[in-house]
Write a protein that holds these residues in place. Structure first.
Motif, PDB file in Angstrom:
ATOM      1  N   UNK A  13       0.788  -1.022  -0.094  1.00 32.53           N
ATOM      2  CA  UNK A  13       0.119  -0.052  -0.035  1.00 32.53           C
ATOM      3  C   UNK A  13       0.991   1.305   0.037  1.00 32.53           C
ATOM      4  N   UNK A  14       1.932   1.151   0.728  1.00 32.17           N
ATOM      5  CA  UNK A  14       3.054   2.439   0.842  1.00 32.17           C
ATOM      6  C   UNK A  14       3.396   2.727  -0.574  1.00 32.17           C
ATOM      7  N   UNK A  15       3.812   1.505  -1.219  1.00 29.03           N
ATOM      8  CA  UNK A  15       4.418   1.578  -2.658  1.00 29.03           C
ATOM      9  C   UNK A  15       3.025   2.358  -3.835  1.00 29.03           C
ATOM     10  N   UNK A  16       2.061   1.685  -3.422  1.00 29.94           N
ATOM     11  CA  UNK A  16       0.921   2.244  -4.246  1.00 29.94           C
ATOM     12  C   UNK A  16       0.464   3.992  -3.835  1.00 29.94           C
ATOM     13  N   UNK A  17       0.700   4.019  -2.747  1.00 26.33           N
ATOM     14  CA  UNK A  17       0.516   5.670  -2.356  1.00 26.33           C
ATOM     15  C   UNK A  17       1.727   6.510  -3.067  1.00 26.33           C
ATOM     16  N   UNK A  18       2.945   6.049  -2.896  1.00 27.24           N
ATOM     17  CA  UNK A  18       4.211   6.874  -3.661  1.00 27.24           C
ATOM     18  C   UNK A  18       3.858   6.694  -4.838  1.00 27.24           C
ATOM     19  N   UNK A  19       3.544   5.771  -5.899  1.00 26.24           N
ATOM     20  CA  UNK A  19       3.082   5.915  -7.176  1.00 26.24           C
ATOM     21  C   UNK A  19       2.121   6.893  -7.657  1.00 26.24           C
ATOM     22  N   UNK A  20       1.224   6.871  -6.621  1.00 21.29           N
ATOM     23  CA  UNK A  20      -0.067   7.649  -6.764  1.00 21.29           C
ATOM     24  C   UNK A  20       0.386   9.336  -6.904  1.00 21.29           C
ATOM     25  N   UNK A  21       1.544   9.504  -6.102  1.00 21.53           N
ATOM     26  CA  UNK A  21       2.021  11.044  -6.006  1.00 21.53           C
ATOM     27  C   UNK A  21       2.776  11.101  -7.002  1.00 21.53           C
ATOM     28  N   UNK A  22       3.343  10.290  -8.118  1.00 23.20           N
ATOM     29  CA  UNK A  22       4.301  10.447  -8.889  1.00 23.20           C
ATOM     30  C   UNK A  22       3.879  10.155 -10.143  1.00 23.20           C
ATOM     31  N   UNK A  23       4.587  10.449 -11.326  1.00 21.32           N
ATOM     32  CA  UNK A  23       4.133  10.508 -12.737  1.00 21.32           C
ATOM     33  C   UNK A  23       5.082   9.259 -13.390  1.00 21.32           C
ATOM     34  N   UNK A  24       4.252   8.318 -14.063  1.00 21.57           N
ATOM     35  CA  UNK A  24       4.761   7.262 -14.513  1.00 21.57           C
ATOM     36  C   UNK A  24       3.986   6.888 -16.042  1.00 21.57           C
ATOM     37  N   UNK A  25       4.817   6.628 -16.953  1.00 20.24           N
ATOM     38  CA  UNK A  25       4.092   6.139 -18.139  1.00 20.24           C
ATOM     39  C   UNK A  25       3.852   4.635 -17.754  1.00 20.24           C
ATOM     40  N   UNK A  26       2.937   4.172 -18.773  1.00 21.90           N
ATOM     41  CA  UNK A  26       2.750   2.650 -18.916  1.00 21.90           C
ATOM     42  C   UNK A  26       3.797   1.725 -18.872  1.00 21.90           C
TER      43      UNK A  26
END
Length: 755
Positions: A551-564
């Motif tokens: 869940x922490x990893x998911x929260x960090x990913x939500x706060x940043x930009x990633x391409x597919x």
């Protein structure tokens, strides 16, 4: 007309005839030169052998003369004999007379002298002196100190006079007269005599002969002044060389420089190749001209005959009148003209799409006129002041294609028309084309300065709302930046494509602009890799903490930009870690993982296109397999005990005495039983587990505190800092200091991006 055709043919073939004839004459001339050159090479080979034989015999005769004089000439023998020391003056005079006589009788010898070692006397045909006052004393010293056999030596003879004269080049031979006291006899032969011998064997006007030592130094040449060594004329190419076994010298000869003939001969193969290529080119030209002169008639008749025979074989008969055939063919062409016009309309659509694609890829610089024509057809007749590209992508395209099938082409056509209709009240000209199966590019062209980016966003938002409210699917639109004219429109297209690539993080059914992308930081992979490793290790160990880390990893990913692609690669790393860690579990636990879990994760990653969907699918799959594996663990009798051991390790990892023996005493178990039970439940050895726990705590302390490496090592159970550094490097691939520095650098970089 007939005369013109005749002269045309004549001028076509006459130059070819002249070129081929000249090339054949050149090849004949070059062949004769090459044959002459080979004959000359054989002649020069015989010449060098004969000259070398003559020089060897001449110098060998001098060698034999010296040997004979030292053995048979009584006066010279008395000069070296110590028994005649009482009447030495008379003996020396007799020896000098003998030397003078031999010097007069042998024209090859330039000078001759004797050296008597006991009293250091030098005797020449005219003088008797001590070696200290003899001009050639350095050569005598060199010969006396030489440990090799005496050979003919090239040197410059020093002047015997008080006033130096011109230096004389000679070859000298030294003979030992008395082995007991190192007395010697020296004979000098002037190289001019050797040059005369060489010139007597050849015609110096046509050829040259060089005599060199093994190091390539010139001794004498028919092309040089014997006294000065200055070349008299430029030598030509060497054709033959012979080595002398007696003197170890090399005789080489060749023809004197032959000017243009020599140049032509040296480039024989080049000229032959040019001549051959000229002949081949001439033949090719003849074939080309013949085909060209016949081509108009042949092409016309072949095309007519081929078309007629293919379309109506019955009308192609032998002996048919050619003009009749041409007439009927023209009539058929007129009939087909209308059909070709229809085909042209269809082809223009493909051409228009190709031009649009080239414009988006920046390959339009050489086709400005075509762009102006296409834009004029779209209603833009004046100069273009600005342009902007928006990229429309159908969300969840796999589901869209599966739901609508062949009807999807109709929906795409509707979507393209709606994109044009929503700009009716704006000063834009719109050009739409589907770039691939799921993406449509919209080019907004402004012929004045009234069109702004805000107007384009409003049009795109209207298009998005219309699709969401009237169709069963949604779209996401990436908007590029406005550019001046059409020259840089490819940059706007690339910006739009880059923006829409972040819909994995920003979500679907929305407008994505450059401002939105720039306002959020780019993904920081370093921290995510740490979370992935922690999730995998906790999942393998059966620890519920894996969900917290996930869940922490998911929260960090939500706060940043990633391409597919970035997110897919990150999730594949997670799958790889899980696959590796699950392989270390006991067979019964590993079997649960291999019941299609790995394939399910890969399938979910391919089918889901947003972060939320990927996270939900992964969490569901992993939680299901985690529950099944824990149920299997709890069914074992030693499961509860091993969990107590695990908790004990988590609380006492800092104890340097923590070991299997320590745990056996603490829990009243055999050390082998503790090790076996631990591996059966968690799929990892005890020492590997405690090392992982300590390294995780050490990594946390390195990131969160400023304590020294030694104190951190003691805090996680390593009394010796060197042991801690070695274990940490083996575990992470870098030292604690390097890990702390890299982590701080990555954190600083992420902060800068966020700022």
């Amino acid at each position: 007309m007939r005369n013109n055709w005749f002269y045309k043919l004549l001028l076509s073939y006459l130059p070819v005839f002249l070129i081929i004839s000249s090339s054949i004459l050149l090849m004949t001339y070059l062949s004769l030169i090459e044959m002459s050159k080979k004959s000359a090479t054989r002649a020069h080979q015989a010449l060098t052998q004969n000259v070398m034989l003559l020089i060897d015999q001449t110098l060998g005769g001098v060698n034999a003369f010296m040997q004979n004089e030292m053995l048979n000439n009584e006066h010279i023998k008395h000069f070296f004999d110590e028994r005649f020391s009482e009447d030495r003056q008379y003996t020396d005079i007799q020896a000098a007379v003998a030397l003078k006589k031999q010097l007069l009788n042998n024209s090859l010898i330039e000078s001759i002298y004797l050296y008597r070692a006991p009293d250091l006397k030098i005797l020449t045909p005219s003088t008797l002196t001590r070696i200290d006052f003899f001009a050639d004393n350095k050569f005598i010293g060199l010969m006396l100190n030489s440990h090799s056999a005496y050979n003919w030596t090239l040197r410059t003879l020093p002047s015997q006079e008080a006033v130096p004269q011109n230096e004389v080049k000679v070859v000298s031979l030294t003979k030992k007269a008395n082995l007991s006291n190192f007395s010697i006899m020296v004979v000098n032969v002037r190289i001019e005599r050797l040059r005369e011998l060489m010139e007597s064997m050849t015609d110096t006007g046509m050829a040259f002969i060089n005599l060199t030592d093994p190091d390539g130094n010139l001794i004498v040449s028919t092309e040089t002044d014997a006294e000065s060594g200055i070349p008299a004329s430029k030598s030509g190419k060497i054709l033959s060389s012979t080595h002398s076994d007696y003197t170890n010298w090399i005789i080489s000869s060749g023809n004197r420089s032959g000017g243009i003939v020599e140049l032509v001969s040296s480039l024989f193969y080049v000229w032959m190749a040019i001549a051959l290529m000229s002949i081949l080119a001439g033949l090719a030209w003849i074939i080309y001209i013949s085909r060209r002169n016949y081509r108009p008639i042949e092409t016309l008749m072949n095309r007519i005959s081929g078309v007629r025979q293919m379309r109506n074989p019955d009308r192609m008969k032998d002996g048919i009148d050619e003009f009749e055939l041409i007439e009927t063919t023209i009539e058929d062409l007129l009939d087909e003209s209308s059909m070709l016009q229809e085909q042209y309309k269809e082809a223009s659509l493909f051409r228009k799409k190709h031009m649009f694609t080239s414009l988006m890829e920046g390959m339009h610089s050489d086709q400005n006129r075509n762009w102006e024509d296409e834009l004029e057809q779209l209603g833009v007749s004046g100069p273009v002041s600005g342009s902007l590209v928006a990229l429309v992508e159908i969300d969840q395209y796999d589901e869209f294609a599966g739901q609508y099938g062949s009807d999807q082409h109709l929906l795409k056509y509707v979507l393209s028309n709606v994109a044009k209709e929503v700009t009716v009240n704006h000063s834009f000209t719109v050009w739409t084309e589907w770039m691939d199966h799921s993406q449509m590019a919209i080019l907004y062209v402004c012929s004045d300065h009234r069109g702004t980016e805000l107007d384009v966003r409003a049009c795109c938002e209207t298009l998005r709302n219309w699709v969401a409210n009237n169709l069963d699917f949604t779209i996401t639109i990436g908007i590029g930046e406005r550019t001046e004219g059409l020259r840089h429109v490819a940059e706007s297209f690339r910006t739009a494509a880059a923006n829409i690539g972040y819909k994995t993080s920003l979500g679907q059914n929305r407008i994505i602009t450059t401002d939105q992308v720039m306002s959020r930081p780019k993904g920081e992979l370093f921290k995510q890799l740490q979370c992935i490793r922690a999730v995998s290790q906790l999942f393998r160990a059966g620890d519920n903490g894996w969900e917290t880390q996930f869940q922490e990893m998911y929260a960090d990913l939500q706060g940043q930009l990633y391409t597919y692609d970035d997110l897919s690669n990150l999730m594949q790393v997670l799958i790889g870690h899980l696959q590796k860690d699950m392989a270390e579990l006991p067979e019964d636990l590993n079997a649960v993982w291999h019941e299609g879990v790995h394939e399910s994760l890969l399938t979910a990653l391919e089918s889901k296109k947003t972060l939320d969907d990927i996270h939900a699918a992964f969490h569901r799959i992993l939680k299901d397999v985690f529950i099944r594996m824990n149920e299997l663990r709890e069914s074992k009798s030693n499961h509860q005990l091993v969990h107590h051991v695990k908790n004990y390790i988590s609380e006492n990892y800092h104890n340097p005495e923590l070991s299997l023996t320590h745990l056996g005493e603490a829990f009243g178990m055999n050390t082998k039983s503790v090790s076996r039970s631990f591996r059966e439940v968690f799929g990892v050895k005890f020492i590997e587990y405690i090392t992982e726990v300590r390294m995780e705590k050490a990594e946390q302390l390195l990131l969160d505190t400023e304590e020294t490496i030694q104190k951190i090592g003691q805090a996680v159970g390593y009394e010796q800092s060197l042991t801690f550094i070695r274990v940490f490097k083996k575990h992470t691939g870098e030292t604690p200091g390097q890990y702390r520095k890299r982590a701080k650098t990555a954190h600083t970089g992420g902060a800068n991006i966020e700022a």
